[in-house]
Motif scaffolding. Structure first.
Motif, PDB file in Angstrom:
ATOM      1  N   PHE A  96       0.646  -1.051   0.033  1.00 32.68           N
ATOM      2  CA  PHE A  96      -0.163   0.037  -0.059  1.00 32.68           C
ATOM      3  C   PHE A  96       0.808   1.174   0.054  1.00 32.68           C
ATOM      4  N   GLY A  97       1.896   1.170  -0.856  1.00 26.74           N
ATOM      5  CA  GLY A  97       2.835   2.231  -0.952  1.00 26.74           C
ATOM      6  C   GLY A  97       2.311   3.528  -1.129  1.00 26.74           C
ATOM      7  N   GLY A  98       1.239   3.610  -2.345  1.00 22.65           N
ATOM      8  CA  GLY A  98       0.442   4.630  -2.817  1.00 22.65           C
ATOM      9  C   GLY A  98      -0.400   5.572  -1.404  1.00 22.65           C
ATOM     10  N   SER A  99      -0.773   4.613  -0.737  1.00 25.10           N
ATOM     11  CA  SER A  99      -1.370   5.496   0.675  1.00 25.10           C
ATOM     12  C   SER A  99      -0.820   5.526   1.749  1.00 25.10           C
ATOM     13  N   THR A 100       0.395   5.032   1.944  1.00 25.51           N
ATOM     14  CA  THR A 100       0.900   5.074   3.050  1.00 25.51           C
ATOM     15  C   THR A 100       2.406   5.772   3.047  1.00 25.51           C
ATOM     16  N   LEU A 101       2.564   6.071   1.986  1.00 23.22           N
ATOM     17  CA  LEU A 101       4.087   6.716   1.835  1.00 23.22           C
ATOM     18  C   LEU A 101       3.811   8.162   1.405  1.00 23.22           C
ATOM     19  N   ALA A 102       4.774   8.914   1.512  1.00 21.97           N
ATOM     20  CA  ALA A 102       4.611  10.310   0.930  1.00 21.97           C
ATOM     21  C   ALA A 102       4.543  10.423  -0.403  1.00 21.97           C
ATOM     22  N   PRO A 103       4.031  11.322  -1.001  1.00 25.59           N
ATOM     23  CA  PRO A 103       3.610  11.470  -2.663  1.00 25.59           C
ATOM     24  C   PRO A 103       4.780  11.200  -3.346  1.00 25.59           C
ATOM     25  N   THR A 104       6.093  11.756  -2.912  1.00 26.87           N
ATOM     26  CA  THR A 104       7.252  11.635  -3.692  1.00 26.87           C
ATOM     27  C   THR A 104       7.874  10.468  -3.656  1.00 26.87           C
ATOM     28  N   ALA A 105       7.412   9.380  -2.921  1.00 28.05           N
ATOM     29  CA  ALA A 105       8.117   8.119  -2.836  1.00 28.05           C
ATOM     30  C   ALA A 105       8.163   7.389  -4.264  1.00 28.05           C
TER      31      ALA A 105
END
Lengths: 463, 406
Positions: A242-251
């Motif tokens: 769930f990188g898109g929802s749990t990480l900063a937008p720049t990740a």
């Protein structure tokens, strides 16, 4: 009278009868349609019975049974969790183990036609381990302040230590003790700039070149360095979905887990070597209180859920429950984590194992029946939690069950389908609510049940 | 065929109206309201009918009189009732439609032996009352209402036989399958406080107590036709038991109790006389008594006070005329008066009911049935004595059809 009459003619004529019949039918319909005006108090004096409306209230402060159950998930090991934890918080301590396969980096270089000699020009090579931050703990003084930006709320680990450990460490054995460490291998102290949404731990390019030339796998333990800020921080593991929802937008969501990030300035090339394995050690976990007088906890990540059974002995017979609530008081100074929904379920006491025993998720699923939910509770700011368990108490005291029932407090799980949304499961974040126990001096902070009931007497005319 | 269409039309009208609610607040307690059975012809003349033996317009009040029938007789009676009630709490007007009586009789030996069956509503329990409810609990002010509903009937299915044993003397006997139920529902609903979505904080309470009844009684009757001018009738129903089963639930399944109990209905005697005065003019009177002072049943009912239930009916009827071109002078005319004392007390005093009635009827062509109408006004109870009083307008309609089915 004997009316064996002989008349053949209808007295009223041929058309009178149908008209009368129609009128009667119409009148009947009209009467029916008019039915009645609204019910009102007329006649109420003849009903000499009534419920003793909300006759009384009962505060149940006695917890009959209590368990703090660690919950295991045989289908998902810690090494498969999506978040890696580093630091110390509330008696929990964790480092991060990562394993890299240097042969992969060699193959990557070959594919991109980068000669190994390029790694030997050390002054033009930068090597670091990059990890994305998934969870950090809000600073107490800024948590409720919406004007403070998300990045400014992060409490940073200011330094990291990376040690090489034996390559035969079994990642599936965790949680467990940290493995014996070898040499410190990163450039230390490795100061991290505050406000970043990822960390990069730098290494000596010369040392890294040796590892690359030697090939094979290498396993590292990442540990907090001196001067780090307090608290656990969660980092994206290679399993994060769930990188898109749990990480900063720049990740860079294509490679969310720990990576060796190699910059070859001469060639203007970047190489990212993803970790083959990663895991949190959780070499220390806080003790679950064994007596409810000492308090109790609800923990996600490494699940631990409390079960409380209240004593209804003081409830009169024939009481009808109008409202029953469970209230628990969260000590926000000893709790942490992200917004979490809390579900209260009925718990079949036949499944009450001994204190300290571990229940599997399947066992728990068999034992519970979800009742109610408190959505999006912030463990850092919300202290008094109240759950409406009216219908459950009605069932319990009216003999709807053959056995007895207690209450389980947990986050939404698959076995609470009414409240469970597919997505981040309770194992994702390592959150903890720390509740006051029944020994707390302030009564309002103790776990307790408030019941409002009506006394029910036989109704109506007969005995 | 036309007759059947008419019967069907009336039946449809009555059944379509059965959704109406409420009758009298007196039915909220004890044994409920006794439903005066009998057809609209009898209702129009005050209720007398124990001495009726009629082949064209058969009466079912005294089964012995059915020995006269020569064709299959079907009788359906329905009532439309409007009641104005008054007590210290205010007034209320309600209307209701019901079909309390359906009868069938068939000759076995024409004019001598007949069998009968049917449906007869004996007692009715139907009323509801409510009041505003305010409570204070844990700092909350709860607002809502409390409502009490009582609904149900005790009815019987008489299976009988009538026989003219001697010229002028008819005998009747029936076995009555007594059944029924009454449910008493108490609701407490707290509308506020409530959540932002409107769900009340406090659960409503719904307590339902349902009694189902089952018993068997027998009725023995005789009718003696002294002459063409005078007849007398009598019937006797010995005391009998009604077994009851009580089911009590609170909010559906959360709590259930069952409990059997029993009540003993006392003897009932009915007598009647009718006599022709002059021409088509007849007078008649019935008297019935059921000794509810000997009733055995729930202590709560006994504590309220039981009374011997009596009814005296007096009336006059100008019989149907058959004079050619007689017009409306051929119509039957009926009027009467009845005095009824109910089986129990309210407010420590007996409930007395006075009834004034009038009616007429329309025979079908070919003497194959009758449609009778009656309108009555009655006053039930007394505001000072009982704390409650009713004024009741009732329209009764009965369709009696005759058919040669064999």
């Amino acid at each position: 009278m004997s009316h064996r009459t002989e008349s053949a003619k209808t007295p009223g004529g041929r058309h009178v009868l149908p008209v009368v019949v129609l009128a009667v039918a119409l009148l009947a319909l009209v009467l029916g349609a008019c039915s009645s005006d609204d019910t009102n108090p007329v006649g109420g004096a003849l009903v000499d019975v009534e419920l003793e409306a909300l006759a009384d209230t009962l505060d149940v402060n006695d917890v009959l049974e209590y368990r703090g159950f660690p919950i295991s998930d045989p289908d998902l090991s810690l090494a498969e969790h999506q978040v890696l934890y580093l630091g110390e918080q509330g008696g929990n301590a964790s480092s991060i183990l990562v394993r890299f396969d240097l042969d992969e980096l060699q193959e990557m270089a070959q594919e991109r036609e980068i000669p190994l000699e390029a790694f030997s020009v050390h002054d033009s090579v930068n090597v670091s381990i990059r990890m994305y931050i998934v969870q950090n703990f809000l600073l107490e003084d800024t948590a409720a302040d919406s004007t403070v930006s998300r990045s400014d709320r992060f409490l940073w680990h200011s330094s990291f230590q990376v040690f090489e450990v034996d390559d035969d460490v079994d990642f599936a054995a965790f949680p467990g003790d940290e493995p014996a460490t070898g040499a410190l291998v990163n450039l230390y102290p490795s100061e991290i700039e505050e406000g970043r949404t990822s960390v990069e731990i730098d290494f000596d390019p010369a040392l890294f070149e040796q590892w690359l030339v030697a090939g094979g796998t290498r396993t590292f333990l990442i540990r907090e360095g001196e001067g780090s800020g307090p608290g656990l921080t969660g980092y994206a593991s290679k399993n994060l979905r769930f990188g898109g929802s749990t990480l900063a937008p720049t990740a860079d969501t294509a490679t969310v887990g720990p990576i060796f990030k190699i910059e070859l300035k001469q060639l203007d090339e970047f190489l990212n070597l993803e970790a083959r394995n990663d895991v949190s050690t959780f070499h220390a976990t806080s003790e679950t209180p064994t007596s409810v007088s000492d308090g109790f906890i609800l923990r996600t990540g490494l699940r631990s859920y409390p079960v409380l059974q209240f004593d209804f002995a003081d409830l009169p017979e024939d009481a009808f429950i109008n409202r029953a609530t469970i209230s628990v008081y969260n000590d926000t100074t000893r709790a942490w984590g992200t917004l979490t929904s809390l579900v209260v379920s009925e718990f079949d006491t036949d499944y009450l194992a001994a204190q300290g025993d571990t229940l599997t998720l399947d066992d728990l699923g068999n034992a519970v029946n979800a009742i109610t939910i408190a959505s999006n509770v912030d463990p850092r700011t919300e202290n008094r939690l109240e759950f409406n368990v009216t219908t459950a108490v009605q069932r319990m005291i009216n003999g709807a069950y053959s056995g007895s029932r207690a209450f389980l407090i947990s986050p939404p799980e698959e076995f609470t389908p009414s409240y469970y949304l597919a997505g981040l499961g309770p194992e994702f974040y390592f959150n903890q609510f720390t509740f006051y126990g029944s020994g707390e001096s302030e009564i309002l902070r103790r776990p307790r049940m408030k019941i409002t009931y009506s006394l029910v007497e036989p109704i109506g005319g007969a005995k | 065929m036309k007759r059947l269409v008419l019967i069907g039309l009336v039946l449809t009208g009555i059944l379509a109206a059965t959704g109406a609610t409420a009758q009298t607040p007196f039915a909220l307690s004890n044994l409920g309201q006794k439903i005066e059975t009998g057809d609209a012809r009898m209702a129009g003349r005050g209720g007398w009918g124990m001495a009726v033996r009629d082949s064209v317009n058969p009466g079912f009040k005294n089964l012995a009189g059915l020995s006269a029938i020569r064709q299959v007789a079907v009788s359906l009676s329905g009532y439309g009732v409007g009641t104005d009630s008054e007590d210290a709490a205010g007034t209320r007007s309600v209307t209701r439609v019901m079909a309390p009586d359906f009868r069938l009789a068939a000759p076995v030996m024409k004019g001598q032996l007949a069998v009968t069956a049917g449906f007869r509503m004996d007692r009715s329990f139907r009323y509801d009352t409510s009041h505003v409810l305010t409570s204070y609990v844990r700092g909350d002010t709860l607002r809502g209402f409390e409502e009490f509903h009582r609904r149900g009937t005790i009815f019987s299915v008489p299976l009988g036989v009538a026989w003219e044993a001697l010229p002028g003397l008819s005998l009747g006997a029936s076995v009555n399958l007594v059944r029924g139920s009454v449910s008493e529902s108490l609701y407490e609903i707290f509308l506020s406080p409530a959540t932002s979505t409107g769900s009340p904080f406090y659960q409503p309470v719904q307590q339902i107590q349902k009694d189902t009844f089952e018993g068997t009684s027998s009725t023995w009757s005789a009718l003696y036709r002294w002459s063409d001018r005078v007849s007398v009738g009598v019937s006797y129903t010995p005391a009998y038991d009604i077994d009851a089963d009580r089911l009590r639930t609170i909010n559906g399944l959360t709590a259930r109790w069952t409990q059997p109990w029993k009540m003993r209905m006392p003897d009932e005697i009915q007598t009647g006389l009718q006599a022709r005065v002059i021409g088509r003019w007849w007078v008649g009177a019935d008297y019935s008594v059921q000794a509810f002072s000997e009733f055995e049943g729930p202590q709560k009912w006994l504590d309220e006070g039981m009374e011997d239930e009596t009814r005296l009916s007096l009336g006059v009827e100008r019989m149907l005329g058959h004079q050619r071109r007689g017009g409306s002078s051929n119509w039957p005319v009926r009027f009467g008066f009845a005095q009824h004392r109910w089986a129990y007390r309210v407010g420590g005093e007996p409930i007395d009911e006075s009834i004034w009635s009038a009616g007429t009827g329309f025979p079908f062509s070919g003497r194959l049935g009758v449609l009778d109408l009656a309108l009555s006004y009655s006053k039930v109870g007394d505001l000072e004595k009982n704390g409650l009083e009713d004024s009741v307008w009732k329209m009764a309609v009965t369709v009696t059809g005759l058919e040669r089915w064999w």
